[in-house]
Each structure stands twice: as structure tokens, then as C-alpha cells.
Design an enzyme around this catalytic site. Structure first.
Site, PDB file in Angstrom:
ATOM      1  N   HIS A   1       6.594 -23.872  21.620  1.00 43.48           N
ATOM      2  CA  HIS A   1       7.260 -22.592  21.349  1.00 43.48           C
ATOM      3  C   HIS A   1       7.807 -22.006  22.631  1.00 43.48           C
ATOM      4  O   HIS A   1       7.241 -22.204  23.709  1.00 43.48           O
ATOM      5  CB  HIS A   1       6.302 -21.599  20.686  1.00 43.48           C
ATOM      6  CG  HIS A   1       5.012 -21.410  21.418  1.00 43.48           C
ATOM      7  ND1 HIS A   1       3.953 -22.283  21.301  1.00 43.48           N
ATOM      8  CD2 HIS A   1       4.617 -20.461  22.301  1.00 43.48           C
ATOM      9  CE1 HIS A   1       2.967 -21.870  22.069  1.00 43.48           C
ATOM     10  NE2 HIS A   1       3.347 -20.761  22.697  1.00 43.48           N
TER      11      HIS A   1
ATOM     12  N   HIS B   1       8.658 -18.317  24.263  1.00 45.87           N
ATOM     13  CA  HIS B   1       8.456 -16.878  24.135  1.00 45.87           C
ATOM     14  C   HIS B   1       9.730 -16.161  24.582  1.00 45.87           C
ATOM     15  O   HIS B   1      10.274 -16.479  25.648  1.00 45.87           O
ATOM     16  CB  HIS B   1       7.355 -16.397  25.102  1.00 45.87           C
ATOM     17  CG  HIS B   1       5.983 -16.894  24.805  1.00 45.87           C
ATOM     18  ND1 HIS B   1       5.034 -16.128  24.164  1.00 45.87           N
ATOM     19  CD2 HIS B   1       5.375 -18.078  25.088  1.00 45.87           C
ATOM     20  CE1 HIS B   1       3.906 -16.805  24.074  1.00 45.87           C
ATOM     21  NE2 HIS B   1       4.076 -17.997  24.623  1.00 45.87           N
TER      22      HIS B   1
END
Ligand code: AMP
Ligand code: ZN
Length: 142
Positions: free
Chosen positions: A103, A105
Site C-alpha cells: 500500500h 500512504h
């Protein structure tokens, strides 16, 4: 198990498969973005490839373009909240990774304070999350 099969023990695979709730702000065939449940700042969101890999180095090269395009689209949208923001990736436990599904951010920055230094991260407020989804969901104009 193939690297891109959904993992039953992975929170983010659960979100991709709608087994777990999330405040989704972006979805295409290969990527998803949703609000971080414990935001460092208001509007902190996460962009993920739908296929499970734990680190960038595992990502199929064919997904580099689509993933970066999704990150870039969300960068444009985050500017609705704040002109400056961090684009960050933690790779491995020592680097602060706690969810082992790749992922990025996106962390809007509203002032010169250091949101990374906070000792306690409050859970995302559902009412504010609904407001943020309204702000962040419409596609960015080119
Ligand atoms: P990292 O430390 O890079 O692995 O970041 C994982 C992020 O996922 C943290 O900022 C968590 O607050 C966030 N997080 C954990 N569980 C959820 C969830 N169910 N929905 C949204 N964000 C989550
Ligand atoms: Zn996963």
C-alpha cells in the site's frame, strides 16, 4: 499459494473482496483506495493493488503503470484537502509495515507539525469519513 491470490488472513484482501468494511474513495479493475482507519491526519488514505503482494518488489511489472496511475489520481484528489502531502510506503516490520499487503500512504499535511510523531492515533470518525468520501470520490479533472 500464488502471490496474487486473495489471502483469507489479509485485512486489505478482505476489503477488496468486500468481506471487511472500508470507506472507499477510488476503485478500478486493478487498484483500490480507501481511508486509513487510524489516520495520521484528516484524509489519510491508502492506495493498494487488488492483487495481494506484500512488497513493491513483488508487484507484477504489468501493474507498475496502473498502480502509479491510481496513486497519481489520488494525489490530485488529496490536493482538495491540502496542497502538500506525503506519499509513503513502508516495506517490512522494521520500516513500520504492519499490514503486509502492498500500500501507498497519502497523508495530507495541513501545517508544519510532525504527524508521524503522534503517540496515539484516534480511530477514523464515521461521520467525517462520509464527508471525506464525498470530497475525495469525484474523479480529478485533467
Ligand atoms: P503500514 O504501517 O504501512 O503497514 O500501514 C498500515 C495502515 O493500515 C495503518 O496506517 C493502519 O492505520 C491502516 N489500517 C489497518 N487496518 C485498516 C482497515 N481495516 N481499514 C483501513 N486502514 C487500516
Ligand atoms: Zn492482501
Amino acid at each position: 499459494m500464488a502471490p496474487d491470490e486473495p489471502r483469507s488472513d489479509c485485512i486489505f484482501c478482505g476489503i477488496v473482496e468486500h468481506r471487511l468494511p472500508a470507506h472507499v474513495v477510488y476503485e478500478d479493475e486493478r487498484c483500490l483506495a480507501f481511508l486509513d482507519l487510524f489516520p495520521l491526519t484528516r484524509g489519510h488514505l491508502l492506495v493498494i493493488p487488488k492483487h495481494h503482494v506484500d512488497r513493491l518488489k513483488e508487484l507484477e511489472p504489468g501493474l507498475y503503470g496502473p498502480f502509479l496511475a491510481a496513486v497519481s489520481e489520488l494525489c490530485r484528489r488529496v490536493e482538495r484537502l491540502a496542497p502538500d502531502y506525503n506519499v509513503a510506503m513502508n516495506q517490512g516490520a522494521r520500516a513500520g509495515q504492519i499490514v503486509f499487503h502492498l500500500h501507498v500512504h497519502l497523508i495530507p499535511r495541513y501545517d508544519h507539525g510532525n504527524p508521524f510523531a503522534v503517540a496515539h492515533r484516534a480511530r477514523l470518525d464515521d461521520g467525517d469519513a462520509r464527508e471525506l468520501v464525498k470530497i475525495l470520490s469525484p474523479p480529478a479533472g485533467r
